[in-house]
Design an enzyme around this catalytic site. Structure first.
Site, mmCIF file in Angstrom:
data_model
loop_
_atom_site.group_PDB
_atom_site.id
_atom_site.type_symbol
_atom_site.label_atom_id
_atom_site.label_comp_id
_atom_site.label_asym_id
_atom_site.label_seq_id
_atom_site.Cartn_x
_atom_site.Cartn_y
_atom_site.Cartn_z
ATOM 1 N N GLY A 23 0.800 -1.265 0.025
ATOM 2 C CA GLY A 23 -0.127 0.028 0.129
ATOM 3 C C GLY A 23 0.713 1.368 0.174
ATOM 4 O O GLY A 23 2.087 1.298 -0.285
ATOM 5 N N LEU B 233 0.508 3.664 -2.114
ATOM 6 C CA LEU B 233 0.887 3.476 -3.414
ATOM 7 C C LEU B 233 1.417 4.702 -3.971
ATOM 8 O O LEU B 233 0.969 5.914 -3.807
ATOM 9 C CB LEU B 233 -0.215 2.984 -4.522
ATOM 10 C CG LEU B 233 -0.735 1.699 -3.917
ATOM 11 C CD1 LEU B 233 -1.985 1.128 -4.664
ATOM 12 C CD2 LEU B 233 0.060 0.694 -3.769
ATOM 13 N N HIS C 269 4.681 1.831 -7.872
ATOM 14 C CA HIS C 269 3.550 0.685 -7.919
ATOM 15 C C HIS C 269 2.840 0.713 -9.206
ATOM 16 O O HIS C 269 2.395 -0.363 -9.759
ATOM 17 C CB HIS C 269 2.728 0.688 -6.875
ATOM 18 C CG HIS C 269 3.411 0.651 -5.358
ATOM 19 N ND1 HIS C 269 3.609 1.683 -4.596
ATOM 20 C CD2 HIS C 269 3.923 -0.413 -4.840
ATOM 21 C CE1 HIS C 269 3.970 1.255 -3.515
ATOM 22 N NE2 HIS C 269 4.223 0.211 -3.569
ATOM 23 N N GLY D 225 9.095 -5.000 -8.588
ATOM 24 C CA GLY D 225 10.019 -4.357 -8.873
ATOM 25 C C GLY D 225 11.208 -4.520 -9.034
ATOM 26 O O GLY D 225 11.713 -5.346 -7.881
ATOM 27 N N GLU D 226 12.328 -4.226 -9.870
ATOM 28 C CA GLU D 226 13.530 -4.377 -9.607
ATOM 29 C C GLU D 226 14.123 -3.549 -8.595
ATOM 30 O O GLU D 226 15.412 -3.797 -8.357
ATOM 31 C CB GLU D 226 14.270 -4.131 -10.971
ATOM 32 C CG GLU D 226 13.792 -5.180 -12.091
ATOM 33 C CD GLU D 226 14.531 -4.688 -13.608
ATOM 34 O OE1 GLU D 226 15.251 -3.557 -13.899
ATOM 35 O OE2 GLU D 226 14.094 -5.422 -14.658
ATOM 36 N N ASP E 287 13.676 -3.561 -5.652
ATOM 37 C CA ASP E 287 13.916 -4.694 -4.596
ATOM 38 C C ASP E 287 14.402 -5.919 -5.294
ATOM 39 O O ASP E 287 13.778 -7.093 -5.200
ATOM 40 C CB ASP E 287 12.447 -4.855 -3.733
ATOM 41 C CG ASP E 287 11.996 -3.720 -2.999
ATOM 42 O OD1 ASP E 287 12.470 -3.136 -2.419
ATOM 43 O OD2 ASP E 287 10.807 -3.389 -3.310
ATOM 44 N N VAL F 216 11.185 2.877 -10.867
ATOM 45 C CA VAL F 216 10.576 4.060 -11.437
ATOM 46 C C VAL F 216 11.120 5.306 -10.473
ATOM 47 O O VAL F 216 11.362 5.038 -9.233
ATOM 48 C CB VAL F 216 8.916 3.956 -11.251
ATOM 49 C CG1 VAL F 216 8.391 5.455 -11.581
ATOM 50 C CG2 VAL F 216 8.335 3.099 -11.968
ATOM 51 N N SER G 178 9.601 5.432 -3.404
ATOM 52 C CA SER G 178 9.600 4.434 -2.455
ATOM 53 C C SER G 178 8.345 5.168 -1.352
ATOM 54 O O SER G 178 8.402 6.312 -1.163
ATOM 55 C CB SER G 178 10.897 4.104 -1.528
ATOM 56 O OG SER G 178 10.545 3.915 -0.399
ATOM 57 N N ARG H 6 8.754 5.109 1.463
ATOM 58 C CA ARG H 6 9.541 5.614 2.789
ATOM 59 C C ARG H 6 9.937 7.110 2.538
ATOM 60 O O ARG H 6 10.223 7.687 3.207
ATOM 61 C CB ARG H 6 10.744 4.786 3.139
ATOM 62 C CG ARG H 6 10.264 3.539 3.512
ATOM 63 C CD ARG H 6 11.583 2.734 4.216
ATOM 64 N NE ARG H 6 10.875 1.803 5.208
ATOM 65 C CZ ARG H 6 11.135 0.535 4.873
ATOM 66 N NH1 ARG H 6 12.071 0.068 3.840
ATOM 67 N NH2 ARG H 6 10.573 -0.528 5.581
HETATM 68 O O1 PAF Z 1 7.578 -5.383 -1.980
HETATM 69 C C1 PAF Z 1 6.809 -5.350 -0.949
HETATM 70 O O2 PAF Z 1 5.897 -4.486 -0.978
HETATM 71 C C2 PAF Z 1 6.273 -6.383 -0.224
HETATM 72 O O3 PAF Z 1 7.848 -6.993 0.424
HETATM 73 C C3 PAF Z 1 5.606 -7.637 -0.496
HETATM 74 C C4 PAF Z 1 6.248 -8.251 -2.001
HETATM 75 C C5 PAF Z 1 4.216 -7.066 -1.238
HETATM 76 C C6 PAF Z 1 5.507 -8.872 0.426
HETATM 77 O O4 PAF Z 1 4.819 -8.252 1.619
#
Ligand code: PAF
Length: 283
Positions: free
Chosen positions: A31, A33, A37, A147-148, A150, A176, A185, A187
């Site tokens: 979430g 977003l 995302h 996403g790349e 992570d 992105v 992010s 964050r």
């Molecule tokens: O990347 C994320 O937002 C989380 O690690 C995920 C893949 C939704 C798992 O909780």
């Protein structure tokens, strides 16, 4: 967009679509977003007949003292954004719905979950691989987009899906970025104005490394260049700056002779930012 708060509801929804042979994609999120995302959702939209998004702030991937309680949430805005992107169904379970009846079974990818980010955040990737497995079983998609940004998470999920013969395709989506290069992010909103400005050092250091990589330098030289660029941001605290094989995440040494991924985790105040870039020698 159909809102499903129970596993049974989303399962039945997807089952009905599949009766009509629909190709179903999923985008799993926690979430709050942003464009990052939405890029994943748009890619899923292009490839699928039906798209499911999931929003679940997964407690099992946060360690003690991490930001579970302060993790930003805005359900109403998230719903608006997903509706506007043409998402067909949103799975929005409670913690009770996801884990209420669960025992202590978990899924772990041992080699990848204890290194890099995993060494800094013990238990984190076990929480991720377990919840992603649950979500795949609940939603039963034909593919999932991650996403790349992570990168370690994406690598680990690809391996888990391969190792456990999960019947779906994993698709990576490029990071992105904001106009100045900062990776998007959830964050980022917690950065102070000063830290927000300094945080551009992450993407700047990756760009510098990409440029250097073309001349096949020593891995150690690349690392020095990345760290020097990061150090130009006075508030940055480098938690890790690693250069690894882009496919296996194994350690590299000597001359750069194959694609490598640079993985950064840098703290600004109490906000941990990550970023990555795959770099390769010119030939
Ligand atoms: O990347 C994320 O937002 C989380 O690690 C995920 C893949 C939704 C798992 O909780």
């Amino acid at each position: 967009m159909k809102i499903c708060r129970t596993k049974a509801d989303v399962r039945e929804t997807v089952r009905e679509w599949k009766r009509d042979d629909a190709h179903v994609g999923v985008v799993t999120t926690m979430g709050y977003l942003h464009e990052g995302h939405l890029g994943l959702v748009r890619l899923a939209r292009e490839k699928a007949d039906r798209v499911v998004a999931t929003i679940f702030v997964n407690p099992t991937q946060f360690g003690p003292g991490e930001d579970l309680d302060t993790y930003p949430r805005d359900e109403e805005h998230d719903l608006e954004l997903l509706e506007a992107e043409g998402v067909d169904a949103l799975f929005l379970p409670s913690v009770e719905e996801m884990y209420g009846a669960a025992g202590d079974t978990h899924v772990e990818v041992p080699g990848l979950s204890g290194v890099l980010q995993g060494a800094l955040r013990p238990g984190h990737f076990r929480g991720v691989s377990t919840v992603v497995t649950k979500l795949f079983h609940i939603v039963t998609p034909d593919f999932a987009v991650f996403g790349e940004k992570d990168y370690q998470q994406l690598t680990l999920i690809r391996q888990m899906v391969r190792d456990l013969d999960m019947p779906l395709e994993i698709i990576g989506h490029p990071t992105v970025r904001e106009a100045d290069g900062l990776a998007m992010s959830s964050r980022n909103v917690r950065l102070t104005a000063e830290h927000r400005q300094e945080a551009v050092a992450l993407s700047r250091s990756l760009a510098r490394a990409e440029e250097l990589a073309r001349s096949s330098p020593q891995i150690a030289d690349l690392e020095v260049a990345v760290r020097a660029e990061l150090a130009s941001a006075p508030s940055s605290e480098i938690k890790s700056a690693d250069i690894r094989d882009a496919e296996t995440l194994e350690e590299l040494s000597g001359t750069l002779d194959r694609p490598a991924v640079i993985l950064l985790a840098v703290l600004f105040g109490d906000v941990l930012l990550i970023d990555q870039r795959v770099v390769a020698p010119a030939s």
